[in-house]
Design a protein around this motif. Structure first.
Motif, PDB file in Angstrom:
ATOM      1  N   THR A 193       0.860  -1.180   0.000  1.00 29.36           N
ATOM      2  CA  THR A 193       0.000   0.000   0.000  1.00 29.36           C
ATOM      3  C   THR A 193       0.892   1.224   0.000  1.00 29.36           C
ATOM      4  O   THR A 193       2.116   1.128  -0.027  1.00 29.36           O
ATOM      5  N   GLY A 194       0.275   2.392   0.026  1.00 29.93           N
ATOM      6  CA  GLY A 194       1.005   3.650   0.001  1.00 29.93           C
ATOM      7  C   GLY A 194       0.027   4.766  -0.296  1.00 29.93           C
ATOM      8  O   GLY A 194      -1.174   4.545  -0.467  1.00 29.93           O
ATOM      9  N   HIS A 195       0.539   5.974  -0.379  1.00 27.60           N
ATOM     10  CA  HIS A 195      -0.265   7.171  -0.620  1.00 27.60           C
ATOM     11  C   HIS A 195      -1.063   7.004  -1.916  1.00 27.60           C
ATOM     12  O   HIS A 195      -0.491   6.949  -3.004  1.00 27.60           O
ATOM     13  N   CYS A 196      -2.395   6.924  -1.822  1.00 31.60           N
ATOM     14  CA  CYS A 196      -3.209   6.694  -3.019  1.00 31.60           C
ATOM     15  C   CYS A 196      -3.501   8.012  -3.748  1.00 31.60           C
ATOM     16  O   CYS A 196      -3.357   9.092  -3.192  1.00 31.60           O
ATOM     17  N   LEU A 221       2.273   8.146  -6.906  1.00 23.45           N
ATOM     18  CA  LEU A 221       2.826   7.014  -6.165  1.00 23.45           C
ATOM     19  C   LEU A 221       2.026   5.742  -6.398  1.00 23.45           C
ATOM     20  O   LEU A 221       2.597   4.656  -6.556  1.00 23.45           O
ATOM     21  N   GLU A 222       0.696   5.864  -6.442  1.00 17.19           N
ATOM     22  CA  GLU A 222      -0.135   4.679  -6.657  1.00 17.19           C
ATOM     23  C   GLU A 222       0.218   3.982  -7.968  1.00 17.19           C
ATOM     24  O   GLU A 222       0.319   2.757  -8.022  1.00 17.19           O
ATOM     25  N   TYR A 223       0.432   4.750  -9.032  1.00 21.10           N
ATOM     26  CA  TYR A 223       0.765   4.149 -10.329  1.00 21.10           C
ATOM     27  C   TYR A 223       2.142   3.494 -10.291  1.00 21.10           C
ATOM     28  O   TYR A 223       2.356   2.416 -10.848  1.00 21.10           O
ATOM     29  N   VAL A 224       3.090   4.168  -9.628  1.00 16.14           N
ATOM     30  CA  VAL A 224       4.448   3.619  -9.510  1.00 16.14           C
ATOM     31  C   VAL A 224       4.424   2.270  -8.792  1.00 16.14           C
ATOM     32  O   VAL A 224       5.039   1.291  -9.242  1.00 16.14           O
ATOM     33  N   MET A 225       3.702   2.221  -7.671  1.00 11.36           N
ATOM     34  CA  MET A 225       3.660   0.987  -6.887  1.00 11.36           C
ATOM     35  C   MET A 225       2.897  -0.107  -7.630  1.00 11.36           C
ATOM     36  O   MET A 225       3.301  -1.282  -7.625  1.00 11.36           O
ATOM     37  N   SER A 226       1.795   0.255  -8.272  1.00 12.97           N
ATOM     38  CA  SER A 226       1.000  -0.724  -9.020  1.00 12.97           C
ATOM     39  C   SER A 226       1.827  -1.356 -10.134  1.00 12.97           C
ATOM     40  O   SER A 226       1.777  -2.573 -10.356  1.00 12.97           O
ATOM     41  N   GLN A 234      -0.206  -6.892  -5.978  1.00 13.06           N
ATOM     42  CA  GLN A 234      -1.327  -5.955  -5.941  1.00 13.06           C
ATOM     43  C   GLN A 234      -1.004  -4.764  -5.048  1.00 13.06           C
ATOM     44  O   GLN A 234      -0.469  -4.917  -3.953  1.00 13.06           O
ATOM     45  N   TYR A 235      -1.337  -3.580  -5.567  1.00 11.06           N
ATOM     46  CA  TYR A 235      -1.315  -2.364  -4.763  1.00 11.06           C
ATOM     47  C   TYR A 235      -2.705  -2.188  -4.159  1.00 11.06           C
ATOM     48  O   TYR A 235      -3.710  -2.288  -4.872  1.00 11.06           O
ATOM     49  N   HIS A 236      -2.769  -1.927  -2.856  1.00 10.35           N
ATOM     50  CA  HIS A 236      -4.038  -1.744  -2.158  1.00 10.35           C
ATOM     51  C   HIS A 236      -4.130  -0.292  -1.684  1.00 10.35           C
ATOM     52  O   HIS A 236      -3.456   0.098  -0.725  1.00 10.35           O
ATOM     53  N   GLY A 237      -4.946   0.530  -2.355  1.00 15.15           N
ATOM     54  CA  GLY A 237      -5.126   1.908  -1.914  1.00 15.15           C
ATOM     55  C   GLY A 237      -6.065   2.004  -0.734  1.00 15.15           C
ATOM     56  O   GLY A 237      -5.901   2.838   0.151  1.00 15.15           O
ATOM     57  N   ASN A 238      -7.080   1.126  -0.728  1.00 10.87           N
ATOM     58  CA  ASN A 238      -8.077   1.107   0.360  1.00 10.87           C
ATOM     59  C   ASN A 238      -8.695   2.471   0.600  1.00 10.87           C
ATOM     60  O   ASN A 238      -8.984   2.852   1.746  1.00 10.87           O
ATOM     61  N   PHE A 239      -8.896   3.238  -0.480  1.00 12.69           N
ATOM     62  CA  PHE A 239      -9.526   4.541  -0.343  1.00 12.69           C
ATOM     63  C   PHE A 239     -10.930   4.376   0.244  1.00 12.69           C
ATOM     64  O   PHE A 239     -11.680   3.482  -0.139  1.00 12.69           O
ATOM     65  N   THR A 243      -7.777   3.354   7.460  1.00 11.50           N
ATOM     66  CA  THR A 243      -6.355   3.003   7.442  1.00 11.50           C
ATOM     67  C   THR A 243      -6.081   1.968   6.360  1.00 11.50           C
ATOM     68  O   THR A 243      -6.991   1.286   5.881  1.00 11.50           O
ATOM     69  N   SER A 244      -4.835   1.880   5.994  1.00 12.82           N
ATOM     70  CA  SER A 244      -4.391   0.847   5.057  1.00 12.82           C
ATOM     71  C   SER A 244      -2.974   0.439   5.435  1.00 12.82           C
ATOM     72  O   SER A 244      -2.017   1.189   5.219  1.00 12.82           O
ATOM     73  N   VAL A 245      -2.854  -0.719   6.046  1.00 14.84           N
ATOM     74  CA  VAL A 245      -1.561  -1.280   6.448  1.00 14.84           C
ATOM     75  C   VAL A 245      -1.475  -2.685   5.871  1.00 14.84           C
ATOM     76  O   VAL A 245      -2.393  -3.489   6.056  1.00 14.84           O
ATOM     77  N   ILE A 246      -0.405  -2.959   5.168  1.00 16.26           N
ATOM     78  CA  ILE A 246      -0.230  -4.252   4.514  1.00 16.26           C
ATOM     79  C   ILE A 246       1.100  -4.868   4.942  1.00 16.26           C
ATOM     80  O   ILE A 246       2.142  -4.208   4.898  1.00 16.26           O
ATOM     81  N   VAL A 247       1.046  -6.132   5.349  1.00 10.59           N
ATOM     82  CA  VAL A 247       2.265  -6.909   5.590  1.00 10.59           C
ATOM     83  C   VAL A 247       2.308  -8.037   4.577  1.00 10.59           C
ATOM     84  O   VAL A 247       1.381  -8.853   4.502  1.00 10.59           O
ATOM     85  N   ASP A 248       3.319  -8.044   3.764  1.00 11.50           N
ATOM     86  CA  ASP A 248       3.637  -9.158   2.873  1.00 11.50           C
ATOM     87  C   ASP A 248       5.143  -9.336   3.008  1.00 11.50           C
ATOM     88  O   ASP A 248       5.925  -8.695   2.314  1.00 11.50           O
ATOM     89  N   TYR A 249       5.524 -10.161   3.959  1.00  9.11           N
ATOM     90  CA  TYR A 249       6.915 -10.250   4.401  1.00  9.11           C
ATOM     91  C   TYR A 249       7.876 -10.394   3.214  1.00  9.11           C
ATOM     92  O   TYR A 249       7.598 -11.145   2.296  1.00  9.11           O
ATOM     93  N   PRO A 250       8.988  -9.644   3.263  1.00  6.42           N
ATOM     94  CA  PRO A 250       9.533  -8.856   4.373  1.00  6.42           C
ATOM     95  C   PRO A 250       9.055  -7.406   4.418  1.00  6.42           C
ATOM     96  O   PRO A 250       9.607  -6.612   5.172  1.00  6.42           O
TER      97      PRO A 250
END
Length: 280
Positions: A193-196, A221-226, A234-239, A243-250
């Motif tokens: 995730t990140g700044h959507c 940023l959303e396009y860069v991450m996607s 997958q990029y998750h904006g969760n607009f 909140t939007s917090v994603i853990v996909d280790y590491p």
């Protein structure tokens, strides 16, 4: 891969052009409560400062149309600032030199020496720190996102399978951290995730120690991450979600300042409980 021994220390990378206060202080409080020590590093060893809106409870965020800095956040950030903890950070430049230009005389030998120095520095830092923390705010746009030395540092922690955490624009360097020969983003196939785009400014992207107004961020940023995660990730904006917090280790990624405390909680769970997946 050998056993990773906890040092209970985190290396936090901060911009010299301004970080968002609670995006450092929120996770830091969670980490320190859990017994972790935080050391600070900036690209050139210059002091890191909180962006003024991040401790101004009257500041109205243009995209959201509300005051995003709560009185409690402002109080917490001001208290942290008063301790001058980021006034004398470590310098990344002392650990990782600038990559030589192709046109440099004796380029191949210089490149070989460059990688020898990186190997030595990364070995030292990854043996001393359990995790890397990339702090957000608008400042990272200037001196962190396209900073090859930060990319090399991220790659070093990634190759050691150590957690790498980023919040807001602090996630952007992850998209550009790529092996010099393979050119493939390390977050390809990952959930992040990140700044959507809905949160992006049209104008007024502010930095410290500059005399210009950039206007909107120089990239979405959303396009860069996607694009970086590719079709397998997958990029998750969760607009629309608070909140939007994603853990996909590491990787531990968070969208923006509203996520700071939850981000810190999940960061601790990754470190102490071996959490590998969260938020997707």
């Amino acid at each position: 891969m050998g056993l990773i021994v906890s040092t209970k220390k985190i290396l936090a990378i901060l911009s010299e052009y301004g970080y968002w206060g609670i995006e450092l202080v929120g996770p830091l409080n969670k980490l320190e409560t859990a017994g972790y020590k935080i050391d600070f590093m900036t690209p050139n060893g210059k002091p890191a400062e909180a962006l003024p809106p991040s401790y101004d409870p009257t500041y109205l965020d243009p995209p959201l149309g509300v005051c995003v800095t709560s009185p409690q956040h402002a109080k917490d950030v001001k208290e942290f600032i008063s301790k001058n903890r980021t006034s004398n950070p470590m310098s990344l430049k002392q650990y990782i030199p600038e990559r030589p230009y192709y046109s440099s005389p004796d380029f191949l030998r210089k490149l070989e020496n460059y990688y020898l120095k990186i190997r030595e520095s990364v070995e030292k830092l990854t043996s001393e720190y359990d995790s890397l923390f990339l702090v957000g705010g608008s400042g990272p746009i200037v001196d962190m996102v396209n900073n090859q030395s930060i990319h090399e540092l991220i790659l070093g922690f990634y190759r050691k399978n150590l957690p790498i955490a980023g919040i807001c624009y602090g996630v952007a360097p992850l998209a550009f951290a790529r092996d010099f020969n393979e050119r493939k983003s390390i977050i390809r196939g990952k959930h992040v995730t990140g700044h959507c785009i809905e949160y992006d400014y049209h104008d007024g992207t502010g930095f410290l120690h500059t005399d210009f107004n950039m206007g909107p961020p120089p990239y979405v940023l959303e396009y860069v991450m996607s694009d970086a995660v590719g079709p397998e990730g997958q990029y998750h904006g969760n607009f629309g979600k608070k909140t939007s917090v994603i853990v996909d280790y590491p990787f531990i990624t968070a969208r923006s300042l509203q996520c700071s405390h939850e981000f810190g909680e999940q960061f601790v769970k990754v470190l102490d409980q071996g959490l590998k997946r969260y938020g997707w």
